[in-house]
Design an enzyme around this catalytic site. Sequence first.
Site, PDB file in Angstrom:
ATOM      1  N   ASN A   7       0.879  -1.166   0.000  1.00  0.00           N
ATOM      2  CA  ASN A   7       0.000   0.000   0.000  1.00  0.00           C
ATOM      3  C   ASN A   7       0.918   1.218   0.000  1.00  0.00           C
ATOM      4  O   ASN A   7       1.495   1.579   1.023  1.00  0.00           O
ATOM      5  CB  ASN A   7      -0.897  -0.014   1.241  1.00  0.00           C
ATOM      6  N   ARG A  87      -2.190  -2.110  -3.786  1.00  0.00           N
ATOM      7  CA  ARG A  87      -3.335  -1.223  -3.684  1.00  0.00           C
ATOM      8  C   ARG A  87      -3.146  -0.068  -4.657  1.00  0.00           C
ATOM      9  O   ARG A  87      -2.118   0.622  -4.629  1.00  0.00           O
ATOM     10  CB  ARG A  87      -3.469  -0.662  -2.272  1.00  0.00           C
ATOM     11  N   HIS A 177     -12.208   4.657  -1.870  1.00  0.00           N
ATOM     12  CA  HIS A 177     -12.301   3.823  -0.661  1.00  0.00           C
ATOM     13  C   HIS A 177     -13.064   2.533  -0.919  1.00  0.00           C
ATOM     14  O   HIS A 177     -13.604   1.923   0.006  1.00  0.00           O
ATOM     15  CB  HIS A 177     -12.983   4.576   0.509  1.00  0.00           C
ATOM     16  N   ARG A 239      -9.447  18.426   3.236  1.00  0.00           N
ATOM     17  CA  ARG A 239     -10.129  18.603   1.946  1.00  0.00           C
ATOM     18  C   ARG A 239     -11.508  19.209   2.164  1.00  0.00           C
ATOM     19  O   ARG A 239     -12.216  18.832   3.097  1.00  0.00           O
ATOM     20  CB  ARG A 239     -10.295  17.253   1.237  1.00  0.00           C
ATOM     21  N   GLU A 388      -7.955  -2.955   4.645  1.00  0.00           N
ATOM     22  CA  GLU A 388      -7.830  -2.896   3.192  1.00  0.00           C
ATOM     23  C   GLU A 388      -6.789  -3.881   2.675  1.00  0.00           C
ATOM     24  O   GLU A 388      -6.955  -4.472   1.609  1.00  0.00           O
ATOM     25  CB  GLU A 388      -7.471  -1.470   2.769  1.00  0.00           C
TER      26      GLU A 388
END
Lengths: 404, 358
Positions: A7, A87, A177, A239, A388
């Site tokens: 990742n 990923r 996601h 963000r 994940e």
Amino acid sequence: MKVLVFNCGSSSLKFRLYEMPGEKERLAGEAQRVGTKTAEPPRIVYRVDGVEKVHQADMPSQEAALREVMGLLDSLDGMTPDLLGHRMVHGGQRFTTPAAKVDAKALVDLDAVAGLAPIHNPPAIRVVRACHDSFPGLPQFLVFDTAYHSTIPDYAANYALPKYMREDMGLRKYGFHGTSHQFVAQEAATMLGKPMEEFNAVSCHLGSGGASLCAIINGKSVDNTMGYSPLQGLVMSTRSGDMDPAVVLSLVSTRGGDATAVEQYLNKKAGVLGLSGVSSDIRDVIVHSREETEEGERAKLALHVYLWRLRKYLGAYLTVVGRADAVLFTDTIGELVPYVRGAVCEGMEAFGIAADSGLNEAATGDALPADFASAASSVHLLAIRTNEELSIARQAFALAAKAA
Amino acid sequence: MLTVLVCVPSLTRSTLEVFEVPEAPGAVGSRRIFDAGVLETPAELDAAIKGLTGKVPGIDLGVFYGPFGGTEVCSPVLVDESVLKRVEELTPRSPMTLPAVSGAMKVFAEHNVGVPAVFDYGSGFFARLPRRERFYAIDPEAARKLGLERTGFHGLFHAAAVAGLRQDATGDTRPPIRTLSICLEPRPEAAAVLDDRPLMVTGGATPLEGLPGQTTCGEIDPGMVLILAQEQHWSPEQIADSLTRESGLLGLVGRPTTLSELFASKEPSANLGREMMLYRLLLATGTAISALGGLDRIVFSGRHAALGEEIGAWLCERLARLPGDVKPRVELLERGFMELLLEDALRFRLEMFPTVPI
């Protein structure tokens, strides 16, 4: 079979090694401060059998970090991987299957989608290429965050733009996601004894950085709050989330036409940080919001805007889903901050939601996964730890098994 | 009877009409006695205002409308020097209409000395919008200085959608009425209103945000605006033009299309636009339920309000799937824009001077 999952971040390379199909985690670690000049030297922190170790190494690039990690694994007994899973954040319209094998065509397609996630894709692609060149005999698979959202229907994935912008320029919703949303949905379906194909939910991936909601019908993603880029949707740590497009243009004008400066601002200095002025972490903002000061007032505003946007999207997606089996909360904030979960679920009886405050407070840490719905709730409220890397290992292993 | 001038000024397309209106509050039956047609320049509008003398009886009240007039004060407001000054200050935020509004009100005052005028603006309804809904996730001080806050625009229609509630109220003990007001104008807008207080609105700092319009994009990923600038090297003007004039139903269908035409069309090219519009309205409905804690009414207004019958039935069918008891009644507000404007301004006028005959 041992599956190694990478990742890749802009200055880090996380990795985990799983024994599949038993899903036993053999090793987990992270190459830190990759390619950056910091006061402390780069290093690899890793954990084997519950013991944390540190390996110092010079890692001026992601490629160098990869070589160090592979060398480290080689030096450890029984840790050599049989399969790699990567990923990838954004696969655009070129990668819409859950996982893809790395071959010559995939490498060309990767280059084509590099710019869709300028922070995340390029370093991850460099790692994939380096693996391909240095370990040609090792099968590699790509798992894209966007792939789970390839089932979003056209009316939700499209923006109301001219055809040449939608089709030729590829300006559409991709969603993000996906790996996490899919993982927690699968875990929740298993917990509730429902086949994934019949599972309906709204998944709330509330990270300490990015965050998104996903509407899930019959196990498939039908909408995601993020859009073409990870900027759209919820208020995140730095963000902005949703914004009137004319406001963005106005900001560009006030900065003399410098769109890059605005992009930096909306991605790095807006959101919870921009609103509160004190912290990008909503946990800090919750604390500050209790102060009877000017700073406290601003923190209160940040908290209210953050929660309000979250509640609005939750209501919108619950209406889309119709009869939801569950609302899922995951990632750092979703797993560790009962205050946010409780505030989001309050006053949502119209959707069949009623939280038990005691169960909610208790649902954290080792108590996860946990259902904090009250007896009156017709919807399960599940706090679930996301993983994940395991999801990537599962998908890479499944594709390899299929190919074999 | 009152003689009322109703004017919607714009730099490119103004209207000017005169009505005879019964004086009693709440009375219906206004009659249009003059229509200047479409006036394409402010000079044409000025000439039309000046030229009314002799064409209509003495004007008792002037009503001027603009979609934006800030959110500091609820509209309508009685025009005086301070209002004219405020309108001029706000001009950069609505450059296509406010200069024309300001000019028309001045010309009216010069030629109708002593005659009251009111300025009615759509954003005024949203003066009581909560801060959590008003603010974008950027530095609030900078946003306030630059005027980058959500204001909403079709306040006139939303106010009309909940106006009756005040009259119907039976006392303080009744639970507040939760309304989703859906204005189906060329730039549609949905608002969640608790009794008469707005809590949520799809429109943003400009009418570009929210639901897709006839030619406006509605909500998009803000990152795409920056991609167009950085990677396609479009100028801000080019981006604004594309999002404002080429997008929305026009962009989806491929030719100029109104909402009514979209829903009547059997052509495959209309399917995406229709499905998208319904979906965005469903999202807005869910958002409203979340904001209001339930939903009692869905009220459709605007020139395409008749579509509310079909859209309302579709929304209610979807809401019936929710586990909670969400069963709103659907209402259509089919009065025209001018009638709404007239009613709102007159109610204000008559409420403000209840005992003084005009």
